[in-house]
Design a protein around this motif. Structure first.
Motif, PDB file in Angstrom:
ATOM      1  N   GLY A  18      56.710  34.955 103.248  1.00 50.24           N
ATOM      2  CA  GLY A  18      57.644  35.770 102.495  1.00 50.24           C
ATOM      3  C   GLY A  18      57.113  36.339 101.198  1.00 50.24           C
ATOM      4  N   LYS A  19      55.843  36.111 100.932  1.00 46.65           N
ATOM      5  CA  LYS A  19      55.251  36.606  99.685  1.00 46.65           C
ATOM      6  C   LYS A  19      54.084  37.529  99.978  1.00 46.65           C
ATOM      7  CE  LYS A  19      56.545  32.675  96.780  1.00 46.65           C
ATOM      8  NZ  LYS A  19      56.058  31.683  95.775  1.00 46.65           N
ATOM      9  N   GLU A  20      53.726  38.309  98.968  1.00 48.32           N
ATOM     10  CA  GLU A  20      52.587  39.203  99.113  1.00 48.32           C
ATOM     11  C   GLU A  20      51.275  38.426  98.987  1.00 48.32           C
ATOM     12  OE1 GLU A  20      54.481  43.414  97.476  1.00 48.32           O
ATOM     13  OE2 GLU A  20      52.810  42.459  96.431  1.00 48.32           O
ATOM     14  N   ARG A  21      50.246  38.986  99.571  1.00 49.20           N
ATOM     15  CA  ARG A  21      48.926  38.383  99.434  1.00 49.20           C
ATOM     16  C   ARG A  21      48.451  38.541  97.998  1.00 49.20           C
ATOM     17  NH1 ARG A  21      44.660  39.609 104.140  1.00 49.20           N
ATOM     18  NH2 ARG A  21      46.580  39.107 105.245  1.00 49.20           N
ATOM     19  N   GLU A  22      47.983  37.445  97.434  1.00 47.23           N
ATOM     20  CA  GLU A  22      47.556  37.461  96.036  1.00 47.23           C
ATOM     21  C   GLU A  22      46.139  36.943  95.892  1.00 47.23           C
ATOM     22  OE1 GLU A  22      49.927  34.804  93.679  1.00 47.23           O
ATOM     23  OE2 GLU A  22      49.390  33.048  94.862  1.00 47.23           O
ATOM     24  N   GLY A  23      45.448  37.455  94.900  1.00 47.53           N
ATOM     25  CA  GLY A  23      44.106  36.981  94.613  1.00 47.53           C
ATOM     26  C   GLY A  23      44.131  35.616  93.965  1.00 47.53           C
ATOM     27  N   VAL A  24      43.116  34.811  94.264  1.00 45.74           N
ATOM     28  CA  VAL A  24      43.017  33.457  93.744  1.00 45.74           C
ATOM     29  C   VAL A  24      41.754  33.286  92.913  1.00 45.74           C
ATOM     30  CG1 VAL A  24      42.782  31.028  94.370  1.00 45.74           C
ATOM     31  CG2 VAL A  24      44.325  32.514  95.676  1.00 45.74           C
ATOM     32  N   ALA A  25      40.634  33.692  93.482  1.00 45.60           N
ATOM     33  CA  ALA A  25      39.355  33.518  92.798  1.00 45.60           C
ATOM     34  C   ALA A  25      38.391  34.578  93.293  1.00 45.60           C
ATOM     35  CB  ALA A  25      38.783  32.124  93.077  1.00 45.60           C
ATOM     36  N   TYR A  26      37.506  34.975  92.398  1.00 45.39           N
ATOM     37  CA  TYR A  26      36.577  36.059  92.701  1.00 45.39           C
ATOM     38  C   TYR A  26      35.189  35.697  92.176  1.00 45.39           C
ATOM     39  CZ  TYR A  26      41.147  38.383  92.425  1.00 45.39           C
ATOM     40  OH  TYR A  26      42.466  38.713  92.560  1.00 45.39           O
ATOM     41  N   VAL A  27      34.179  36.248  92.820  1.00 41.73           N
ATOM     42  CA  VAL A  27      32.827  36.091  92.296  1.00 41.73           C
ATOM     43  C   VAL A  27      32.156  37.447  92.290  1.00 41.73           C
ATOM     44  CG1 VAL A  27      31.916  35.444  94.579  1.00 41.73           C
ATOM     45  CG2 VAL A  27      30.648  34.842  92.502  1.00 41.73           C
ATOM     46  N   ASP A  28      31.588  37.787  91.128  1.00 40.67           N
ATOM     47  CA  ASP A  28      30.898  39.052  90.981  1.00 40.67           C
ATOM     48  C   ASP A  28      29.488  38.960  91.555  1.00 40.67           C
ATOM     49  OD1 ASP A  28      32.374  39.515  87.702  1.00 40.67           O
ATOM     50  OD2 ASP A  28      33.119  40.069  89.694  1.00 40.67           O
ATOM     51  N   ARG A  29      28.818  40.081  91.615  1.00 40.12           N
ATOM     52  CA  ARG A  29      27.469  40.090  92.174  1.00 40.12           C
ATOM     53  C   ARG A  29      26.502  39.244  91.356  1.00 40.12           C
ATOM     54  NH1 ARG A  29      24.820  45.603  93.498  1.00 40.12           N
ATOM     55  NH2 ARG A  29      23.141  44.093  93.771  1.00 40.12           N
ATOM     56  N   ASP A  30      26.777  39.136  90.054  1.00 38.21           N
ATOM     57  CA  ASP A  30      25.873  38.335  89.216  1.00 38.21           C
ATOM     58  C   ASP A  30      26.219  36.855  89.257  1.00 38.21           C
ATOM     59  OD1 ASP A  30      27.392  39.095  85.954  1.00 38.21           O
ATOM     60  OD2 ASP A  30      28.178  38.144  87.756  1.00 38.21           O
ATOM     61  N   GLY A  31      27.187  36.478  90.091  1.00 38.39           N
ATOM     62  CA  GLY A  31      27.549  35.075  90.246  1.00 38.39           C
ATOM     63  C   GLY A  31      28.657  34.605  89.335  1.00 38.39           C
TER      64      GLY A  31
ATOM     65  N   ARG B   3      38.672  21.761 100.900  1.00 42.80           N
ATOM     66  CA  ARG B   3      37.568  22.682 100.713  1.00 42.80           C
ATOM     67  C   ARG B   3      37.618  23.753 101.788  1.00 42.80           C
ATOM     68  NH1 ARG B   3      31.340  20.835  99.765  1.00 42.80           N
ATOM     69  NH2 ARG B   3      30.317  22.834 100.122  1.00 42.80           N
ATOM     70  N   LEU B   4      37.480  24.994 101.354  1.00 39.63           N
ATOM     71  CA  LEU B   4      37.423  26.132 102.264  1.00 39.63           C
ATOM     72  C   LEU B   4      36.027  26.735 102.221  1.00 39.63           C
ATOM     73  CD1 LEU B   4      40.770  27.914 101.347  1.00 39.63           C
ATOM     74  CD2 LEU B   4      40.314  26.575 103.396  1.00 39.63           C
ATOM     75  N   SER B   5      35.537  27.094 103.398  1.00 37.79           N
ATOM     76  CA  SER B   5      34.254  27.771 103.482  1.00 37.79           C
ATOM     77  C   SER B   5      34.420  29.100 104.196  1.00 37.79           C
ATOM     78  CB  SER B   5      33.238  26.909 104.229  1.00 37.79           C
ATOM     79  OG  SER B   5      32.937  25.735 103.505  1.00 37.79           O
ATOM     80  N   CYS B   6      33.605  30.058 103.800  1.00 43.00           N
ATOM     81  CA  CYS B   6      33.598  31.373 104.428  1.00 43.00           C
ATOM     82  C   CYS B   6      32.152  31.736 104.711  1.00 43.00           C
ATOM     83  CB  CYS B   6      34.235  32.391 103.496  1.00 43.00           C
ATOM     84  SG  CYS B   6      34.106  34.107 104.038  1.00 43.00           S
ATOM     85  N   VAL B   7      31.854  31.950 105.974  1.00 39.91           N
ATOM     86  CA  VAL B   7      30.506  32.339 106.363  1.00 39.91           C
ATOM     87  C   VAL B   7      30.510  33.817 106.710  1.00 39.91           C
ATOM     88  CG1 VAL B   7      28.654  31.995 108.012  1.00 39.91           C
ATOM     89  CG2 VAL B   7      29.946  30.040 107.183  1.00 39.91           C
ATOM     90  N   ALA B   8      29.559  34.527 106.141  1.00 44.18           N
ATOM     91  CA  ALA B   8      29.431  35.961 106.385  1.00 44.18           C
ATOM     92  C   ALA B   8      28.291  36.210 107.363  1.00 44.18           C
ATOM     93  CB  ALA B   8      29.171  36.692 105.075  1.00 44.18           C
ATOM     94  N   THR B   9      28.509  37.088 108.293  1.00 45.07           N
ATOM     95  CA  THR B   9      27.477  37.492 109.237  1.00 45.07           C
ATOM     96  C   THR B   9      27.422  39.005 109.301  1.00 45.07           C
ATOM     97  OG1 THR B   9      29.033  37.396 111.086  1.00 45.07           O
ATOM     98  CG2 THR B   9      27.728  35.423 110.652  1.00 45.07           C
ATOM     99  N   GLY B  10      26.325  39.494 109.801  1.00 47.77           N
ATOM    100  CA  GLY B  10      26.174  40.934 109.977  1.00 47.77           C
ATOM    101  C   GLY B  10      25.431  41.615 108.856  1.00 47.77           C
ATOM    102  N   GLU B  11      25.514  41.062 107.682  1.00 43.63           N
ATOM    103  CA  GLU B  11      24.855  41.666 106.537  1.00 43.63           C
ATOM    104  C   GLU B  11      24.782  40.636 105.423  1.00 43.63           C
ATOM    105  OE1 GLU B  11      26.260  45.615 105.793  1.00 43.63           O
ATOM    106  OE2 GLU B  11      25.525  45.614 103.737  1.00 43.63           O
ATOM    107  N   ALA B  12      23.732  40.704 104.616  1.00 45.48           N
ATOM    108  CA  ALA B  12      23.596  39.800 103.487  1.00 45.48           C
ATOM    109  C   ALA B  12      24.685  40.096 102.449  1.00 45.48           C
ATOM    110  CB  ALA B  12      22.221  39.951 102.847  1.00 45.48           C
ATOM    111  N   ILE B  13      25.123  39.046 101.751  1.00 40.97           N
ATOM    112  CA  ILE B  13      26.233  39.209 100.820  1.00 40.97           C
ATOM    113  C   ILE B  13      25.790  39.423  99.379  1.00 40.97           C
ATOM    114  CG2 ILE B  13      27.829  37.905 102.267  1.00 40.97           C
ATOM    115  CD1 ILE B  13      27.393  35.501 100.445  1.00 40.97           C
ATOM    116  N   ASP B  14      24.503  39.593  99.183  1.00 37.37           N
ATOM    117  CA  ASP B  14      24.001  39.784  97.819  1.00 37.37           C
ATOM    118  C   ASP B  14      24.662  40.978  97.132  1.00 37.37           C
ATOM    119  OD1 ASP B  14      20.838  38.368  98.051  1.00 37.37           O
ATOM    120  OD2 ASP B  14      22.059  38.789  99.818  1.00 37.37           O
ATOM    121  N   ASN B  15      24.971  42.002  97.904  1.00 36.06           N
ATOM    122  CA  ASN B  15      25.512  43.234  97.328  1.00 36.06           C
ATOM    123  C   ASN B  15      27.022  43.340  97.466  1.00 36.06           C
ATOM    124  OD1 ASN B  15      22.908  44.117  96.668  1.00 36.06           O
ATOM    125  ND2 ASN B  15      22.620  44.965  98.721  1.00 36.06           N
ATOM    126  N   TYR B  16      27.658  42.181  97.619  1.00 33.06           N
ATOM    127  CA  TYR B  16      29.106  42.175  97.825  1.00 33.06           C
ATOM    128  C   TYR B  16      29.828  41.434  96.712  1.00 33.06           C
ATOM    129  CZ  TYR B  16      28.839  43.959 102.596  1.00 33.06           C
ATOM    130  OH  TYR B  16      28.650  44.756 103.699  1.00 33.06           O
TER     131      TYR B  16
END
Length: 127
Positions: A42-55, A19-32
């Motif tokens: 040796g590989k490029e950074r790739e996207g894994v999972a995303y969450v939109d503003r509506d969840g 399990r990975l956790s990411c804590v955000a500070t400095g600003e609320a993440i509602d608008n992110y």
């Protein structure tokens, strides 16, 4: 602006769970838009999972059904639960955020679109 810090990760055998956790500070993440990216040696950074503003969560095909993303706006936390891990999941995992004004509009998916990044967390899966 928001600052991101990952925790969790580690080393497991194939088939294991992390399990990975990411804590955000400095600003609320509602608008992110937020997401998890990963980069193997040796590989490029790739996207894994995303969450939109509506969840709404979206996953790349390689992790669909194995990874679960959750966002808690009240705790400013993004969590990635990973099960049935494979050796090819081994990488440094990064939490990323993008301030997004388009409520109801899906977030971008390219790493170049994300402005804020954590320092990364290592995930190693041995076969």
């Amino acid at each position: 602006q928001v600052q991101l810090r990952e925790s969790g990760g580690g080393s497991v055998q194939a088939g294991g769970t992390l399990r990975l956790s990411c804590v955000a500070t400095g600003e609320a993440i509602d608008n992110y838009c937020m997401g998890w990216f990963r980069q193997a040696p040796g590989k490029e950074r790739e996207g894994v999972a995303y969450v939109d503003r509506d969840g709404s969560s979206r996953y790349v095909d390689s992790v669909e059904g194995r990874f679960t993303l959750s966002k808690d706006n009240a705790k400013s936390t993004l969590t990635l639960q990973m099960i049935s891990l494979k050796s090819e999941d081994s990488a440094i995992y990064y939490c990323a955020a993008l301030r997004w004004f388009g409520l109801g509009i899906p977030c971008p998916r390219d790493r170049e679109d994300f402005h804020y990044w954590g320092q990364g967390a290592q995930v190693t899966v041995s076969s």
